[in-house]
Design a protein around this motif. Structure first.
Motif, mmCIF file in Angstrom:
data_model
loop_
_atom_site.group_PDB
_atom_site.id
_atom_site.type_symbol
_atom_site.label_atom_id
_atom_site.label_comp_id
_atom_site.label_asym_id
_atom_site.label_seq_id
_atom_site.Cartn_x
_atom_site.Cartn_y
_atom_site.Cartn_z
ATOM 1 N N PRO A 1 1.050 -1.228 -0.117
ATOM 2 C CA PRO A 1 -0.089 -0.055 -0.049
ATOM 3 C C PRO A 1 0.908 1.062 0.034
ATOM 4 C CG PRO A 1 -0.910 -1.562 1.414
ATOM 5 C CD PRO A 1 0.422 -2.023 1.235
ATOM 6 N N SER A 2 0.487 2.362 -0.623
ATOM 7 C CA SER A 2 1.173 3.514 -0.906
ATOM 8 C C SER A 2 1.466 4.137 0.589
ATOM 9 C CB SER A 2 0.563 4.485 -1.688
ATOM 10 O OG SER A 2 -0.955 4.703 -1.400
ATOM 11 N N SER A 3 0.630 3.867 1.562
ATOM 12 C CA SER A 3 0.525 4.521 2.693
ATOM 13 C C SER A 3 1.515 3.968 3.963
ATOM 14 C CB SER A 3 -0.967 4.756 3.333
ATOM 15 O OG SER A 3 -1.366 3.399 3.571
ATOM 16 N N CYS A 4 2.122 2.778 3.497
ATOM 17 C CA CYS A 4 2.795 1.839 4.109
ATOM 18 C C CYS A 4 4.193 1.683 3.686
ATOM 19 C CB CYS A 4 2.255 0.479 4.500
ATOM 20 S SG CYS A 4 0.511 0.542 4.999
ATOM 21 N N LYS A 5 5.074 1.015 4.538
ATOM 22 C CA LYS A 5 6.515 0.547 4.042
ATOM 23 C C LYS A 5 6.417 -0.967 4.071
ATOM 24 C CE LYS A 5 8.764 4.931 5.829
ATOM 25 N NZ LYS A 5 9.908 5.473 6.806
ATOM 26 N N CYS A 6 7.095 -1.332 2.975
ATOM 27 C CA CYS A 6 7.298 -2.702 2.880
ATOM 28 C C CYS A 6 8.547 -3.272 2.668
ATOM 29 C CB CYS A 6 6.215 -3.521 1.723
ATOM 30 S SG CYS A 6 4.449 -2.730 1.881
ATOM 31 N N ARG B 1 6.076 -8.858 2.564
ATOM 32 C CA ARG B 1 5.499 -9.721 3.729
ATOM 33 C C ARG B 1 5.876 -9.031 4.984
ATOM 34 N NH1 ARG B 1 6.792 -16.070 3.135
ATOM 35 N NH2 ARG B 1 4.896 -15.953 4.497
ATOM 36 N N ASN B 2 6.660 -7.815 5.161
ATOM 37 C CA ASN B 2 6.802 -7.200 6.156
ATOM 38 C C ASN B 2 6.327 -5.620 5.965
ATOM 39 O OD1 ASN B 2 7.910 -9.367 7.528
ATOM 40 N ND2 ASN B 2 10.037 -8.556 6.840
ATOM 41 N N VAL B 3 5.047 -5.603 6.454
ATOM 42 C CA VAL B 3 4.462 -4.237 6.290
ATOM 43 C C VAL B 3 4.305 -3.227 7.599
ATOM 44 C CG1 VAL B 3 2.292 -3.164 5.234
ATOM 45 C CG2 VAL B 3 3.151 -5.383 4.563
ATOM 46 N N ASP B 4 4.853 -1.823 7.335
ATOM 47 C CA ASP B 4 5.034 -0.962 8.519
ATOM 48 C C ASP B 4 3.633 -0.005 8.237
ATOM 49 O OD1 ASP B 4 5.013 0.690 10.566
ATOM 50 O OD2 ASP B 4 7.423 0.623 10.332
ATOM 51 N N CYS B 5 2.623 0.226 8.616
ATOM 52 C CA CYS B 5 1.827 1.283 8.308
ATOM 53 C C CYS B 5 1.607 2.082 9.727
ATOM 54 C CB CYS B 5 0.460 0.642 8.066
ATOM 55 S SG CYS B 5 0.384 -0.492 6.653
ATOM 56 N N SER B 6 2.627 2.247 10.533
ATOM 57 C CA SER B 6 2.503 3.069 11.631
ATOM 58 C C SER B 6 2.632 4.659 11.430
ATOM 59 C CB SER B 6 3.387 2.553 12.338
ATOM 60 O OG SER B 6 4.866 2.847 11.960
ATOM 61 N N GLY B 7 1.598 5.415 12.336
ATOM 62 C CA GLY B 7 1.702 6.631 12.425
ATOM 63 C C GLY B 7 0.930 7.385 11.247
ATOM 64 N N ARG B 8 -0.017 6.788 10.547
ATOM 65 C CA ARG B 8 -0.681 7.346 9.261
ATOM 66 C C ARG B 8 -1.827 7.778 9.345
ATOM 67 N NH1 ARG B 8 3.667 7.713 5.518
ATOM 68 N NH2 ARG B 8 5.108 5.862 5.748
ATOM 69 N N ASN B 9 -2.401 8.011 10.698
ATOM 70 C CA ASN B 9 -3.722 8.299 11.082
ATOM 71 C C ASN B 9 -4.853 7.518 10.439
ATOM 72 O OD1 ASN B 9 -2.874 10.411 12.616
ATOM 73 N ND2 ASN B 9 -2.244 11.593 10.779
ATOM 74 N N LEU B 10 -4.576 6.296 10.355
ATOM 75 C CA LEU B 10 -5.539 5.444 9.501
ATOM 76 C C LEU B 10 -6.731 5.013 10.356
ATOM 77 C CD1 LEU B 10 -2.898 2.725 8.047
ATOM 78 C CD2 LEU B 10 -3.974 4.719 6.894
ATOM 79 N N THR B 11 -7.809 4.967 9.918
ATOM 80 C CA THR B 11 -9.032 4.342 10.604
ATOM 81 C C THR B 11 -9.587 3.078 10.016
ATOM 82 O OG1 THR B 11 -10.263 5.810 9.367
ATOM 83 C CG2 THR B 11 -9.615 6.849 10.947
ATOM 84 N N LEU C 1 0.415 -1.659 12.896
ATOM 85 C CA LEU C 1 -0.448 -0.751 12.656
ATOM 86 C C LEU C 1 -0.518 0.195 13.740
ATOM 87 C CD1 LEU C 1 -3.352 -3.179 11.468
ATOM 88 C CD2 LEU C 1 -1.976 -1.617 9.928
ATOM 89 N N SER C 2 0.548 0.576 14.447
ATOM 90 C CA SER C 2 0.446 1.294 15.722
ATOM 91 C C SER C 2 0.502 2.766 15.521
ATOM 92 C CB SER C 2 1.892 1.095 16.393
ATOM 93 O OG SER C 2 3.025 1.134 15.713
ATOM 94 N N PHE C 3 0.015 3.540 16.358
ATOM 95 C CA PHE C 3 -0.035 4.984 16.220
ATOM 96 C C PHE C 3 -0.896 5.511 15.111
ATOM 97 C CE2 PHE C 3 3.920 4.395 18.554
ATOM 98 C CZ PHE C 3 3.842 5.213 19.499
ATOM 99 N N ASN C 4 -2.039 4.717 15.159
ATOM 100 C CA ASN C 4 -2.923 5.328 14.229
ATOM 101 C C ASN C 4 -4.480 5.562 15.092
ATOM 102 O OD1 ASN C 4 -2.182 5.024 11.342
ATOM 103 N ND2 ASN C 4 -1.694 2.967 11.918
#
Length: 420
Positions: A27-32, A37-47, A62-65
């Motif tokens: 995903p564009s809002s994450c780092k892979c 297979r290792n996806v970091d989507c932290s700190g993106r204000n995701l709901t 998915l932390s800090f969302n």
């Protein structure tokens, strides 16, 4: 025909190679990393979960969302090993998490209860961190979480240590709660536990035998608890356990109390204490201590027995006062030095010796309290027959009076026979 089949196969191969990249699996809002297979989507204000996550993820952060509810949304990640949902607005642990999880981090949320179904089927879970929430009750099912090694429930609102903790667990952090009790049997099965953190709670005592089965314990923290140090009924167990355990104890209860570190053993009776001479000396000590002024400083002096020559028919020497040293609370009584006649068993009666003019040498015993250190060095024949007899000039001893009385009776009996 053969040309068309070959062309179709080539197109399918190209699609298999290039379509994943063209579709944007990460995903564009994450780092892979790690083949996405290792996806970091932290700190993106995701709901909501971002689109494009592949099902074979092994790590998802998915932390800090701003997630409020993730129930049933993570079940499809059947290869997921690590899930971090910390620092969100979750009110409960997400339902139907994948059974493949090894590590679950859900710190700093609004979770109030750890339900039994939250962990019932997590056979592979090794790390469970639900610290910094508002958990008031943690319900664990017996014989579940068989792989769990680390449990962190610190900084919550627990009042009772959770029961049914898995028997293979090694580290339990229950610090910064409102814990005040440990129910019977709660820690009995935790024979692999090495670290237990109980600091910053409301413990006033630890129930008897609560820690007895923690044979592998290496570290335990007990500081910042309102221990009832003055309660002689409940506090002794934890004090004795702290002194006897091989684990490192941080913040031993009642450490500021002078009696907490060492409990003095009761004085053992000695053979000398039962002798009539010592009993008489102790009585004289009590008499002398009543009139003696209280010493201003207690010094640790060795208990001593001094023998010295005094003139025959010596009178009672003036009392010499010594501060008591046996009690840790200070001077208790002063001991008086008195002239005591010591008779050897090989010699005759003291009064007969006085009558014949032979000199009897009494000994002055200076006893502060208890058994003298050099008492055993005295001749055995003398120590076996010690008797307290204060020598007074011109006054026959009690034994002498008995013998004189018997002699008078014998003379009267002989006189009566002669008159008959």
């Amino acid at each position: 025909m053969e040309y068309q089949i070959l062309n179709t196969s080539t197109c399918l191969l190209v699609l298999l190679v290039f379509i994943p990249t063209g579709l944007g699996i990460c995903p564009s809002s994450c780092k892979c990393s790690g083949n996405d297979r290792n996806v970091d989507c932290s700190g993106r204000n995701l709901t909501v979960l971002p689109q494009g996550l592949q099902d074979n993820l092994t790590y998802l952060n998915l932390s800090f969302n701003q997630f409020v509810d993730l129930d049933h949304q993570l079940t499809r990640f059947t290869n997921l090993r690590t899930l971090d949902i910390s620092n969100n607005w979750l009110k409960n642990v997400p339902a139907h998490l994948p059974k493949s999880l090894w590590e679950l981090y859900a710190t700093n949320n609004n979770i109030k209860v750890l339900q039994k179904l939250d962990t019932a089927y997590q056979w592979n879970l090794r790390v469970l961190d639900i610290s910094r929430n508002m958990v008031e009750r943690a319900v664990l099912i017996n014989n579940t979480l068989s792989s769990l090694k680390f449990l962190n429930l610190s900084s919550n609102k627990l009042w009772t240590v959770p029961t049914n903790m898995p028997y293979n667990i090694e580290t339990v952090d229950l610090s910064n709660n409102f814990l005040s009790q440990i129910l019977p049997g709660t820690l009995v099965r935790l024979q692999h536990l090495t670290s237990l953190y109980l600091h910053n709670n409301k413990f006033s005592y630890i129930p008897d035998k609560a820690f007895d089965q923690l044979s592998q314990l290496q570290v335990i923290t007990l500081y910042n608890n309102p221990w009832s140090c003055s309660d002689n009924q409940t506090i002794p167990y934890v004090l004795q356990w702290v002194q006897g355990t091989a684990a490192r104890v941080l913040g031993a209860p009642c450490a500021e109390q002078p009696w907490a570190s060492t409990v003095p053993a009761p004085a053992q009776p000695t053979a000398l204490d039962s002798s009539p001479m010592i009993k008489g000396t102790k009585a004289a000590d009590r008499e002398a201590s009543a009139a003696a002024p209280e010493p201003t400083k207690v010094t640790k002096t060795h208990k001593q027995l001094k023998a010295k020559e005094v003139p025959p028919l010596g009178t009672q020497s003036p009392p010499a006062l010594f501060p008591g040293t046996d009690s840790p609370d200070g001077p208790q009584e002063a001991a008086a030095t008195r002239t005591i006649l010591v008779q050897d068993s090989a010699e005759g009666n003291a009064s007969l010796a006085l009558a014949t003019g032979s000199s009897t040498t009494p000994m002055t015993l200076s006893i502060t309290s208890g058994m003298p250190t050099n008492y055993s060095k005295m001749p055995q024949s003398t120590t076996a027959t010690l008797r307290k007899e204060e020598a007074t000039p011109g006054v026959p001893s009690r034994a002498s009076r008995w013998q004189m009385g018997l002699l008078c009776l014998a003379l009267l009996h002989a006189l009566a026979l002669a008159m008959d």
